[in-house]
Design a protein around this motif. Structure first.
Motif, short mmCIF file in Angstrom:
data_model
loop_
_atom_site.label_atom_id
_atom_site.label_comp_id
_atom_site.label_asym_id
_atom_site.label_seq_id
_atom_site.Cartn_x
_atom_site.Cartn_y
_atom_site.Cartn_z
N GLU A 5 -10.08 4.11 4.28
CA GLU A 5 -9.21 4.80 3.33
C GLU A 5 -9.72 4.44 1.95
O GLU A 5 -9.66 3.27 1.54
N GLU B 281 -9.32 4.09 -1.73
CA GLU B 281 -8.14 3.94 -2.57
C GLU B 281 -8.51 3.22 -3.86
O GLU B 281 -9.54 2.57 -3.96
N GLY C 110 -2.88 4.23 -1.81
CA GLY C 110 -2.97 5.10 -0.64
C GLY C 110 -4.25 5.91 -0.72
O GLY C 110 -4.88 6.01 -1.80
N THR C 111 -4.66 6.45 0.39
CA THR C 111 -5.89 7.24 0.44
C THR C 111 -5.88 8.31 -0.63
O THR C 111 -4.91 9.05 -0.76
N ASP D 24 -8.95 0.47 2.59
CA ASP D 24 -7.90 0.07 3.52
C ASP D 24 -8.35 0.49 4.93
O ASP D 24 -7.92 1.52 5.45
N LYS E 250 -3.83 -1.89 10.47
CA LYS E 250 -4.40 -2.01 9.11
C LYS E 250 -4.53 -3.46 8.64
O LYS E 250 -5.22 -3.71 7.66
N ASP F 26 0.85 -1.19 0.00
CA ASP F 26 0.00 0.00 0.00
C ASP F 26 0.88 1.24 0.00
O ASP F 26 1.78 1.37 0.84
N TYR G 199 4.14 0.67 2.37
CA TYR G 199 4.42 -0.36 3.38
C TYR G 199 3.84 -1.67 2.85
O TYR G 199 2.92 -1.66 2.02
MN MN Z 1 -3.89 2.92 2.91
#
Ligand code: MN
Length: 391
Positions: A179, A181, A323-324, A213, A233, A106, A140
């Motif tokens: 999140e 995404e 990612g967001t 997420d 997460k 992510d 990550y």
């Molecule tokens: Mn995320």
């Protein structure tokens, strides 16, 4: 044989044809495409055993020439009569995870999101962006085994969070967030020790899913220094059952926002790799945000090139999260921590002031993108409802 008709303004017409894995009642999962409110069984339509698999992975591994050929064959066949046994009503089938996710990374590719979180988490620092943020797409490693298909309930996670005296307390998260995404699915993998050039991403990336997420902000805040998010997460990540192929998104291609400073040569793009995909976030049926993916700084081609620049391998079905996605305005922020500014500015949802998720809440992410001749393409949905924590 039957002739299928789909309304001209359907977001699931011939220009889209997203792939998924479905099972009719009592039968094994197999690959299909969504056409209007029909699901068309591709193993039957094309008499192709690769598409009788219970995931898209074998098809993804065959590579871009096959993706082009199958899309052309499906488009051609759907324009005429098709075998009745290849057609199911969407309402009559069960939708499954479209791929077996091997690895899940992510990223943190939206500058608006990264700036907002920097301001919230590190208000004393002059620059809200981490030092490396404009030089590489930060990411990550997520938990592939926790990826679930839309409609799967999400149990409120328990964990450690910072207590009032600075010592930890254990219990259900009190700051459960979303999140919004996009997820990009690797089609053709790459060998360990090799790199995927940024210009090769078109041959490597297959398509796009919606991704939620889910994030427990209190668990995340206590655990994330210095190695990044972990249990905050890893309990669940929801994806949509339909994979919109990049081959369907030519009209949606736009330049990414200007990148300044210029990234290192291995991240330099020749083609526009932004996508004009507008997302929506509904909280208990009420729209609370419209995140615009086209404002995202780092592109999926750059994410893939960066992920493999050290020789890390990729495999069919690997999932790269954007990612967001957050735009510049408040109503375009893709996480509740940003929409409510860490809970200080509640949203009105169903007549109540709300900050984070309560048990029984349901979140639905949808999206659309421009298609040919002014049409819009749909992405299905990523839906999840919160169950109470285990006692
Ligand atoms: Mn995320």
């Amino acid at each position: 044989m039957v002739s299928l008709t789909v309304p001209r303004d359907s977001p699931y017409g011939l220009a889209n044809l997203p792939y998924g894995v479905f099972s009719p009642a009592g039968a094994a999962p197999r690959v299909g495409v969504r056409y209007g409110d029909h699901v068309v069984d591709l193993a039957v339509l094309l008499d192709d055993p690769v598409l009788a698999a219970g995931s898209l992975n074998p098809f993804l591994a065959e590579g871009r020439d096959r993706w082009v050929a199958v899309r052309a064959a499906v488009t051609d066949q759907l324009a005429g009569d098709v075998p009745a046994e290849a057609v199911h009503a969407l309402a009559d089938v069960t939708l499954h995870l479209p791929v077996q996710v091997g690895d899940y990374v992510d990223f943190y590719a939206s500058e608006h999101h990264a700036r907002n979180l920097g301001r919230i988490f590190r208000p004393h620092e002059a620059d809200p962006l981490p030092t490396a943020w404009k030089h590489l797409p930060i990411g990550y490693h997520g938990r592939a085994g926790s990826v679930v298909v839309s409609g799967t309930d999400v149990r409120r996670p328990c964990g450690q969070r910072r207590g009032p005296e600075g010592s930890p307390v254990f219990g259900p998260t009190e700051r459960l967030d979303v999140e919004a995404e996009l997820g990009f699915l690797v089609g053709t993998g790459s060998a360990q020790g090799s790199r995927v050039d940024v210009t090769d991403a078109d041959r490597r990336l297959f398509g796009v899913v919606l991704l939620n997420d889910w994030s427990a902000r209190d668990i995340q805040a206590w655990e994330y220094v210095p190695l990044g998010p972990h249990l905050g997460k890893s309990f669940a990540s929801t994806i949509s059952p339909w994979v919109v192929p990049l081959l369907a998104l030519e009209e949606a291609r736009v330049p990414t926002p200007p990148q300044d400073p210029a990234p290192l040569p291995y991240l330099a793009m020749e083609e526009p790799w932004g996508l004009d995909i507008t997302m929506t976030v509904e909280w208990n049926g009420q729209e609370v945000s419209r995140p615009p993916y086209r404002t995202t700084y780092w592109s999926p081609a750059q994410m893939l090139a960066h992920l493999t620049v050290n020789g890390a391998p990729t495999r069919p079905g690997d999932l790269l999260g954007s990612g967001t996605v957050s735009g510049p305005e408040r109503e375009t922020r893709g996480a509740f921590i940003e929409l409510t500014w860490d809970g200080a500015e509640p949203l009105e949802v169903g007549g109540e002031a709300r900050t984070f998720l309560e048990d029984g809440d349901e979140v639905v992410i949808t999206a659309s993108a421009p298609g040919p001749h002014g049409s819009r393409l749909g992405f299905g949905e990523a839906r999840g409802r919160i169950l109470p924590a285990l006692p």
